[in-house]
Design an enzyme around this catalytic site. Structure first.
Site, PDB file in Angstrom:
ATOM      1  N   HIS A   1     -13.607   5.337   9.378  1.00 59.11           N
ATOM      2  CA  HIS A   1     -13.664   3.627   9.070  1.00 59.11           C
ATOM      3  C   HIS A   1     -15.290   3.354   8.373  1.00 59.11           C
ATOM      4  O   HIS A   1     -15.955   2.784   8.564  1.00 59.11           O
ATOM      5  CB  HIS A   1     -14.574   3.630  10.636  1.00 59.11           C
ATOM      6  CG  HIS A   1     -13.590   3.363  11.925  1.00 59.11           C
ATOM      7  ND1 HIS A   1     -12.868   4.004  12.315  1.00 59.11           N
ATOM      8  CD2 HIS A   1     -13.732   2.079  12.644  1.00 59.11           C
ATOM      9  CE1 HIS A   1     -11.903   3.954  13.379  1.00 59.11           C
ATOM     10  NE2 HIS A   1     -12.558   2.331  13.620  1.00 59.11           N
TER      11      HIS A   1
ATOM     12  N   GLU B   1      -1.272  -4.916   9.385  1.00 57.09           N
ATOM     13  CA  GLU B   1      -1.808  -4.977   8.239  1.00 57.09           C
ATOM     14  C   GLU B   1      -0.722  -4.681   6.650  1.00 57.09           C
ATOM     15  O   GLU B   1      -1.277  -5.578   6.316  1.00 57.09           O
ATOM     16  CB  GLU B   1      -2.627  -4.123   8.038  1.00 57.09           C
ATOM     17  CG  GLU B   1      -3.886  -3.554   8.864  1.00 57.09           C
ATOM     18  CD  GLU B   1      -3.508  -2.430   9.964  1.00 57.09           C
ATOM     19  OE1 GLU B   1      -2.305  -2.102  10.095  1.00 57.09           O
ATOM     20  OE2 GLU B   1      -4.600  -2.784  10.874  1.00 57.09           O
TER      21      GLU B   1
END
Ligand SMILES: Cc1ncc(C[n+]2csc(CCOP(=O)(O)OP(=O)(O)O)c2C)c(N)n1
Lengths: 347, 329
Positions: free
Chosen positions: B132, B63
């Protein structure tokens, strides 16, 4: 770098293994237990009885062969993929299942087992493993660290930073990469232009090995040797175990969208199959024993599932547990108010 | 506005990306699993096939490099739109966001700019594993130089995303994952833009106002409807851009109703609710009839999913808070 292997695809030893026949039999039994767990968990997910599940189908050889080198003083630092390893190192089946059912109280290892909760953000556990190893060494404590990660994880900065630390501080850690060829839909060749993960060990000044991850005897030997090195102060080892992902990434994934046939399947076979063939050829495994082992495994798993389904729904109080060691007064007020409002609203 | 079709919020995101790729050759998508797989939620479904692997790019799993490279792509003249698979996985990229995305223009005194978009599913309520379900918008809003948008309808998803891609500044685009498939609505065809920084009035009312965004809009609306049965007309305002906040609309509704409730699914302390309440004090202090209230999740990490429905604000909990705000003498 050549990939090392002991058993060929038909389970014929290419050289004498270090594991005795009895040790190999124990290993196969362990693999059958976690394979049984894995396929049961998959079907529980399909029936809506647990949440999203990350199967480790095809990784039983790596996980079972790796943890057999651990002792009670050692640490296991797993990811979501490593439920099998955690179970074999002592995580109760019920705790594993409760984790996948989204229960706050879950994945709790027994007091004599140092198993961290699974790390969900990719590669972030790798520096933790380096740090635990460093801490053990610093305090002259007994014990080594085993951590798992996938091939995708090696693209993250934390992989590099963790391995570099481990090299610099010469920490007693076994870094075990389960290279299953895929990070969800992204194939290995898209993660790195290098031919292997294992060659990167050289860049960190640590020991590296590339092994056949579907050869449980090879994994057992490589991890045992890495553990011995760690215990004797020779520092960390990076092991790349080549394998392939037999199933979906998780139960939320649909691999038909991005992968046709996996060519690795034919070159690596199945770990359970290979070890079984070996033992059969050595006259050390029979169909009856297989059935007995499976029967026992199914009973154990069924027992855990029954316990899971008898658990009460977790309470909203659990949301507030274990946030702080010393709870600030405002936090306590907030909890009391929140629980009272929730009760009112639900009436 | 050209006539549109009924679409899910998710399909509206895909359509916006499709339009952007078709209209502007500088647009390039990058992220994990966005190619053949079409993204784990299918937000980029079909775009790899249509625009090819040079413009819809599967990256290695990293990322910090996705955002860091997007900075480089933007500096080089492209309009990168990065996907972060879930908001919780933005964290490895926060260094790039906080240290560079937000500051390139400032540091280079306007010479180098990074007009990029970072999209990500955010928020809870879908029974997902740990990390999440994060709602970390306050961290981003607190960073000067960034813009932050959160659609709650399909039309806004398309309109805000196209505005974000065109904007000269970096925009963090948070897609409420609980609404991806659960809301449907008319989406204007072709290029459709909704300006950043303008709130959406979901429902008018003079007795109170709920400020909310993302997946908190439907339960807030539900609470307002229940209050109607008690005889109260409660306005619902979807802020839809969190940075810059639409202070004008916030002030206007605070003055008009005198009773303010802010709802968010991020933790209470240091959450955006505090900022919005402060704006109400600044803009409408003498009009307030009751202490402004916040409905937020408690100051704990997002819990394991078996208890998330208890944790998240629901229509019923919002209604309880609303009753208090409305009945305050
Ligand atoms: C930091 C971070 N980014 C993205 C994700 C989403 N994600 C979960 S698993 C996965 C692929 C992981 O691949 P690999 O490391 O090879 O391990 P595998 O799951 O194949 O065992 C991704 C991208 C994540 N969990 N964490």
């Amino acid at each position: 770098m050549e990939m090392e292997r002991i058993l060929d695809l038909e389970g014929r030893p290419l050289r004498p293994p270090r594991l005795s026949l009895e040790e190999s039999r124990v290993l196969l039994k362990a693999m059958l237990l976690i394979r049984t767990f894995d396929s049961r968990a998959l079907s529980l997910q399909r029936q809506g009885r647990i949440g999203t599940y990350a199967p480790f189908t095809g990784l039983e050889g790596i996980q079972a062969a790796a943890v057999r080198s651990l002792t009670a003083a050692d640490w296991l630092v797993p990811t979501y993929r490593d439920t099998g390893a955690a179970i074999l190192f002592g995580l109760p089946l019920l705790e594993a299942l409760a984790y996948w059912k989204g229960f706050p109280d879950s994945y709790r290892a027994p007091a004599d087992r140092q198993i961290l909760p699974p790390s969900v953000p990719i590669a972030t556990q790798i520096p933790h493993a380096a740090g635990i190893g460093w801490g053990l060494k610093h305090q002259k404590k007994e014990g080594i660290v085993l951590t798992f990660f996938g091939d995708g994880a090696t693209s993250e900065g934390d992989f590099h930073e963790g391995l570099n630390f481990a090299g610099v501080f010469k920490t007693p850690v076994v870094f075990l990469c389960q290279n299953n060829g895929w990070a969800i839909s992204v194939p290995f060749h898209r993660q790195t232009a290098a031919e292997s993960i294992a060659i990167r060990a050289q860049g960190y000044g640590i020991h590296g090995r590339l092994i056949d991850g579907n050869d449980p005897l090879m994994v057992a030997e490589a991890v045992q040797e890495a553990a011995e090195r760690a215990r004797s102060g020779e520092g960390p080892t990076l092991i790349e175990a080549r394998t392939y992902r037999q199933g979906p990434h998780t139960t939320s994934d649909d691999p038909r969208r991005y992968r046709q046939e996996d060519p690795l399947e034919t070159t690596l076979g199945d770990p359970v199959e290979r070890l079984r063939l070996y033992l059969q050829k050595e006259g050390a495994w029979s169909a009856e024993e297989e059935e007995e082992t499976l029967q026992e495994a199914r009973e154990k798993v069924a027992q855990a599932v029954a316990e899971l389904e008898a658990l009460p729904r977790p309470s909203p109080e659990s949301i507030f547990e274990h946030v702080y060691g010393a709870e600030p007064p405002f936090f306590q007020q907030q909890r009391d108010r929140f629980l009272a409002t929730l009760k009112e609203a639900q009436e | 506005m050209s006539p549109g079709t009924e679409k899910t919020l998710l399909a509206a995101v895909t359509e916006a990306l499709d339009v952007a790729l078709a209209e502007d050759p500088r647009v390039l998508l990058l992220g994990e699993d966005i190619g053949l797989n079409g993204g784990v939620f299918r937000a980029t479904d079909g775009l790899f096939e249509k625009y090819g692997g040079e413009r819809v790019v599967d990256t290695p799993l990293a990322e910090s490099a996705i955002v860091g490279a997007a900075i480089g792509l933007a500096l080089s003249g492209l309009r990168p739109v990065a996907e972060i698979q879930f908001m919780g996985f933005l964290y490895p990229a926060l260094d790039q966001i906080l240290s560079h995305v937000s500051r390139f223009r400032y540091r280079s005194r306007g010479r180098f700019t990074v007009p990029l978009v970072v999209r990500m599913p955010y928020g809870g309520g879908v029974q997902a594993p740990e990390l999440h379900a994060e709602s970390a918008e306050a961290h981003l809003v607190h960073t000067p130089g960034l813009k932050v948008a959160v659609p709650s309808t399909p039309a806004d998803a398309k309109g805000l995303l196209l505005s974000a891609i065109d904007d000269p500044d970096p925009v963090l685009f948070l897609e409420p994952m609980r609404l991806y498939r659960s809301v449907k609505g008319e989406v204007p065809a072709g290029v459709h833009k909704v300006p950043l920084g303008k709130a959406r009035i979901v429902r008018e009312g003079n007795d109170g106002v709920i400020f909310c965004w993302g997946a908190m809009v439907p339960p807030s609306l539900q609470a307002a409807r229940r209050a109607k049965e008690d005889g109260f007309d409660v306005a619902v305002v979807d802020l839809r851009t969190l940075s810059p906040l639409d202070r004008e609309t916030i002030g206007k509704f605070a003055r008009q109703t005198g009773r303010v409730l802010v709802v968010h699914e991020a933790p209470l302390t240091g959450g955006l609710g505090a900022e919005i309440v402060a704006i109400c004090q600044e803009e409408a202090f003498w009009h307030l009839e009751a202490p402004p209230q916040r409905v937020a999740v408690p100051d704990t990490p997002y819990p394991a999913f078996a208890v998330e429905e208890d944790y998240l604000p629901q229509g019923a909990t919002i209604y309880r808070a609303l009753q208090k705000t409305l009945k305050e003498p």
